[in-house]
Design a protein around this motif. Structure first.
Motif, PDB file in Angstrom:
ATOM      1  N   PRO A 126     -15.065  34.259  -9.661  1.00 50.33           N
ATOM      2  CA  PRO A 126     -14.848  33.676 -10.994  1.00 50.33           C
ATOM      3  C   PRO A 126     -14.343  34.669 -12.026  1.00 50.33           C
ATOM      4  CG  PRO A 126     -16.907  32.891 -10.055  1.00 50.33           C
ATOM      5  CD  PRO A 126     -16.429  34.002  -9.156  1.00 50.33           C
ATOM      6  N   ALA A 127     -14.563  35.958 -11.818  1.00 50.04           N
ATOM      7  CA  ALA A 127     -14.062  36.949 -12.761  1.00 50.04           C
ATOM      8  C   ALA A 127     -12.565  37.183 -12.605  1.00 50.04           C
ATOM      9  CB  ALA A 127     -14.799  38.278 -12.567  1.00 50.04           C
ATOM     10  N   LEU A 128     -12.012  36.773 -11.466  1.00 53.08           N
ATOM     11  CA  LEU A 128     -10.621  37.071 -11.148  1.00 53.08           C
ATOM     12  C   LEU A 128      -9.736  35.838 -11.028  1.00 53.08           C
ATOM     13  CD1 LEU A 128     -11.201  39.742  -8.351  1.00 53.08           C
ATOM     14  CD2 LEU A 128     -10.970  40.119 -10.812  1.00 53.08           C
ATOM     15  N   VAL A 129     -10.333  34.695 -10.732  1.00 51.43           N
ATOM     16  CA  VAL A 129      -9.568  33.485 -10.430  1.00 51.43           C
ATOM     17  C   VAL A 129     -10.155  32.310 -11.199  1.00 51.43           C
ATOM     18  CG1 VAL A 129      -8.755  31.915  -8.627  1.00 51.43           C
ATOM     19  CG2 VAL A 129      -9.066  34.361  -8.110  1.00 51.43           C
ATOM     20  N   ALA A 130      -9.292  31.584 -11.888  1.00 51.46           N
ATOM     21  CA  ALA A 130      -9.712  30.368 -12.597  1.00 51.46           C
ATOM     22  C   ALA A 130      -8.658  29.298 -12.322  1.00 51.46           C
ATOM     23  CB  ALA A 130      -9.892  30.644 -14.086  1.00 51.46           C
ATOM     24  N   PHE A 131      -8.717  28.181 -13.072  1.00 53.17           N
ATOM     25  CA  PHE A 131      -7.924  27.017 -12.701  1.00 53.17           C
ATOM     26  C   PHE A 131      -7.304  26.357 -13.924  1.00 53.17           C
ATOM     27  CE2 PHE A 131     -10.963  27.894  -9.467  1.00 53.17           C
ATOM     28  CZ  PHE A 131     -10.267  27.689  -8.279  1.00 53.17           C
ATOM     29  N   GLU A 132      -6.027  25.985 -13.768  1.00 53.32           N
ATOM     30  CA  GLU A 132      -5.343  25.139 -14.738  1.00 53.32           C
ATOM     31  C   GLU A 132      -5.392  23.731 -14.140  1.00 53.32           C
ATOM     32  OE1 GLU A 132      -1.125  25.226 -17.107  1.00 53.32           O
ATOM     33  OE2 GLU A 132      -1.041  25.306 -14.925  1.00 53.32           O
ATOM     34  N   LEU A 133      -6.370  22.963 -14.552  1.00 58.77           N
ATOM     35  CA  LEU A 133      -6.598  21.658 -13.932  1.00 58.77           C
ATOM     36  C   LEU A 133      -5.620  20.632 -14.478  1.00 58.77           C
ATOM     37  CD1 LEU A 133      -8.505  20.164 -11.920  1.00 58.77           C
ATOM     38  CD2 LEU A 133      -9.766  19.384 -13.937  1.00 58.77           C
ATOM     39  N   ASP A 134      -4.814  20.067 -13.593  1.00 63.82           N
ATOM     40  CA  ASP A 134      -3.976  18.937 -13.941  1.00 63.82           C
ATOM     41  C   ASP A 134      -4.824  17.688 -13.752  1.00 63.82           C
ATOM     42  OD1 ASP A 134      -2.130  16.679 -13.610  1.00 63.82           O
ATOM     43  OD2 ASP A 134      -0.541  18.183 -13.599  1.00 63.82           O
ATOM     44  N   VAL A 135      -5.225  17.069 -14.862  1.00 70.47           N
ATOM     45  CA  VAL A 135      -6.205  15.987 -14.771  1.00 70.47           C
ATOM     46  C   VAL A 135      -5.622  14.746 -14.101  1.00 70.47           C
ATOM     47  CG1 VAL A 135      -7.517  16.879 -16.733  1.00 70.47           C
ATOM     48  CG2 VAL A 135      -5.734  15.147 -17.126  1.00 70.47           C
ATOM     49  N   TYR A 136      -4.333  14.510 -14.279  1.00 76.12           N
ATOM     50  CA  TYR A 136      -3.691  13.376 -13.598  1.00 76.12           C
ATOM     51  C   TYR A 136      -3.778  13.555 -12.091  1.00 76.12           C
ATOM     52  CZ  TYR A 136       0.101  10.467 -11.734  1.00 76.12           C
ATOM     53  OH  TYR A 136       0.848   9.583 -10.992  1.00 76.12           O
ATOM     54  N   TRP A 137      -3.356  14.718 -11.601  1.00 73.10           N
ATOM     55  CA  TRP A 137      -3.347  14.921 -10.154  1.00 73.10           C
ATOM     56  C   TRP A 137      -4.742  14.985  -9.579  1.00 73.10           C
ATOM     57  CZ3 TRP A 137       0.560  13.322  -7.798  1.00 73.10           C
ATOM     58  CH2 TRP A 137       1.858  13.522  -8.264  1.00 73.10           C
ATOM     59  N   ALA A 138      -5.712  15.471 -10.359  1.00 72.10           N
ATOM     60  CA  ALA A 138      -7.098  15.458  -9.883  1.00 72.10           C
ATOM     61  C   ALA A 138      -7.558  14.020  -9.646  1.00 72.10           C
ATOM     62  CB  ALA A 138      -8.003  16.161 -10.877  1.00 72.10           C
TER      63      ALA A 138
END
Length: 301
Positions: A206-218
């Protein structure tokens, strides 16, 4: 810039990665209830919701504007700023260098917060240059927009997780934020009993990798953004805010079926800092930009 796994990591020397898959409940009635419904800003206000998206957090992912950017990059940015947008996510440069785009952004008062960079670039010899360009743009996050189709297996996603940890370490050492991953619907499928997206959540630091969540595709993939926010705290600093038409296609934000008020009620715990508007196939990009901004600026949740 050292991408070695043995290099010191900002924030301490902790080496234990999160290994327990959370088991996001894809396609459950809870997920659908939180993800659909088309709640309007007025309806949210009537129900006592008073939180609002910070104006500095409402941005435009420039993929939405690709056709008009190709004709007039500077003019498009100027019009976005006049609508009220504060930030952009860069996706395609249309022949301009990072310094050129930074100059056009500065002239309008817009700020780049991230750039989409191909997985093959970030895993290859282009990593250092990509990170330098992020500094030039004034952005914080490199974003992997998608993974090669050949990696869409549990082992492939485990390899991607290893690469993300390496890229994220290099990004942190360069003085930037963690690397982000942008999802599509196929990233939420279950293969051999394994949810592919959950592999990335479980096997990245979690200190190195996070997420740009596309809510439509989720949602399209059967997942619930609000559940992700609650179960994986502070791992979603940026969103692609994209609405779903009744037929499952794309819609201007606020005109479709996704219940953003219910979804964003959990955004703070998810760590959301940027709400980037996106529409993959806008008939009129500027109309989409105006409609979507007006909705998000008025939204209470």
């Amino acid at each position: 810039m050292n991408g070695s796994a043995n290099a010191s990591r900002p924030g301490g020397t902790r080496r234990a990665f999160l290994r327990t898959a959370i088991g996001t409940s894809a396609g459950t009635s809870l997920g659908l209830a939180a993800a659909v419904g088309g709640a309007s800003p007025a309806r949210a206000a009537e129900h006592g919701h008073r939180r609002r998206i910070p104006r500095g957090g409402i941005g435009m992912h420039l993929y939405t504007m690709r056709d008009v950017l190709a004709e007039d990059f500077a003019g498009t940015l100027e019009r976005l700023a006049k609508i009220g947008y504060a930030t952009v996510g860069v996706s395609g440069r249309h022949g301009y260098g990072a310094g050129d785009i930074r100059g056009m952004l500065d002239a309008t008062g817009l700020r780049a917060v991230l750039e989409h960079v191909a997985y093959t670039t970030l895993t290859g010899s282009g990593l250092a240059g990509a990170l330098d360009d992020l500094h030039t743009l004034g952005a914080r996050w490199p974003v992997v927009p998608s993974l090669p189709g050949a990696l869409h297996t549990p082992d492939g996603f485990r390899e991607a997780a290893r690469q993300f940890n390496r890229i994220g370490l290099a990004s942190r050492e360069a003085g930037l934020g963690p690397v982000l991953f942008h999802n599509h619907g196929t990233d939420h499928v279950v293969v051999d009993g394994v949810n592919l997206y959950d592999v990335l959540l479980a096997e990245t630091d979690p200190a190195l990798v996070a997420f740009e969540l596309d809510v439509y595709w989720a949602v399209k993939g059967g997942a619930d953004p609000a559940t992700y926010f609650r179960r994986h705290r502070h791992r979603f600093p940026a969103l692609h805010v994209k609405d779903m038409a009744p037929d499952g296609g794309f819609a201007d934000v606020g005109s479709g079926t996704l219940d953003f008020a219910a979804m964003f009620a959990h955004a703070r715990v998810g760590g959301v800092r940027q709400w980037l508007v996106e529409h993959d196939t806008p008939a009129d990009p500027f109309a989409t930009a105006r409609n979507s901004y007006a909705y998000l600026a008025a939204l209470r949740y």
